[in-house]
Scaffold this active site. Structure first.
Site, mmCIF file in Angstrom:
data_model
loop_
_atom_site.group_PDB
_atom_site.id
_atom_site.type_symbol
_atom_site.label_atom_id
_atom_site.label_comp_id
_atom_site.label_asym_id
_atom_site.label_seq_id
_atom_site.Cartn_x
_atom_site.Cartn_y
_atom_site.Cartn_z
ATOM 1 N N HIS A 17 0.843 -1.210 0.000
ATOM 2 C CA HIS A 17 0.000 0.000 0.000
ATOM 3 C C HIS A 17 0.877 1.259 0.000
ATOM 4 C CE1 HIS A 17 -3.246 -2.519 2.196
ATOM 5 N NE2 HIS A 17 -3.723 -2.243 1.001
ATOM 6 N N SER A 128 -3.088 -7.678 2.583
ATOM 7 C CA SER A 128 -3.376 -7.583 4.024
ATOM 8 C C SER A 128 -3.844 -8.941 4.547
ATOM 9 C CB SER A 128 -4.465 -6.542 4.286
ATOM 10 O OG SER A 128 -4.019 -5.269 3.906
#
Ligand code: PNS
Length: 160
Positions: A17, A128
């Protein structure tokens, strides 16, 4: 002056990210990282925790701000006066879902353009979900998430 929105669940923020947020920061005048409140996935971290971790790790980028939203992403983009939505692509497998979302968002508001940025190849297998699974099973997440996130993950998964 172009403002871009980088939306996502960020449960938790990964180095992948950050790669995308950094790339967006080098392209646009300002970047709003928008954490989705009403994610269909049951999050491990609360909205406040996800925002707080992002604030800590995005601190070095003055043009990046962290916020949260609920409801439609394109409506939030208008509220934030952002004309661009940035999404990261890791592999071809991301493309189908991302195309569907981008075209639906365009149908909802054609003034908001979606831009795709390719992640660095070293992050192409990172998500994630996989990071949370590794942490739950006691594996090392070093290099996959920022250090402070790794610490928070260990605390979270060690709670009974
Ligand atoms: O990190 P994620 O989970 O891939 O992010 C997905 C997200 C939050 C960007 C997406 O689910 C979203 O935009 N949700 C907001 C609701 C919405 O606008 N849905 C219509 C999009 S087509």
């Amino acid at each position: 002056m172009t403002r871009a929105l980088v939306p996502g669940s960020f449960d938790p923020v990964t180095t992948g990210h950050l790669d995308i947020i950094g790339r967006a920061a080098s392209m646009f005048d300002s970047v709003v990282v928008a954490v989705a409140r009403n994610s269909s996935k049951a999050p491990l971290f609360s909205l406040e925790e996800r925002v707080e971790m992002l604030q800590a790790v995005c601190n070095p980028w003055p043009k990046v701000t962290i916020s949260s939203f609920h409801g439609l992403l394109v409506e939030y983009a208008v509220e934030q006066q952002a004309s661009v939505i940035v999404r990261g692509l890791r592999a071809v497998s991301d493309f189908e879902y991302e195309l569907q979302m981008a075209l639906m968002n365009r149908r909802l508001n054609s003034a908001v353009e979606t831009v795709f940025l390719m992640t660095g190849a070293e992050y192409s297998y990172l998500s994630s979900s996989i990071v949370k699974e590794i942490a739950r099973l006691g594996g090392s997440v070093e290099g996959l998430v920022p250090n402070i996130v790794g610490q928070r993950l260990r605390e979270k998964v060690s709670k009974p």
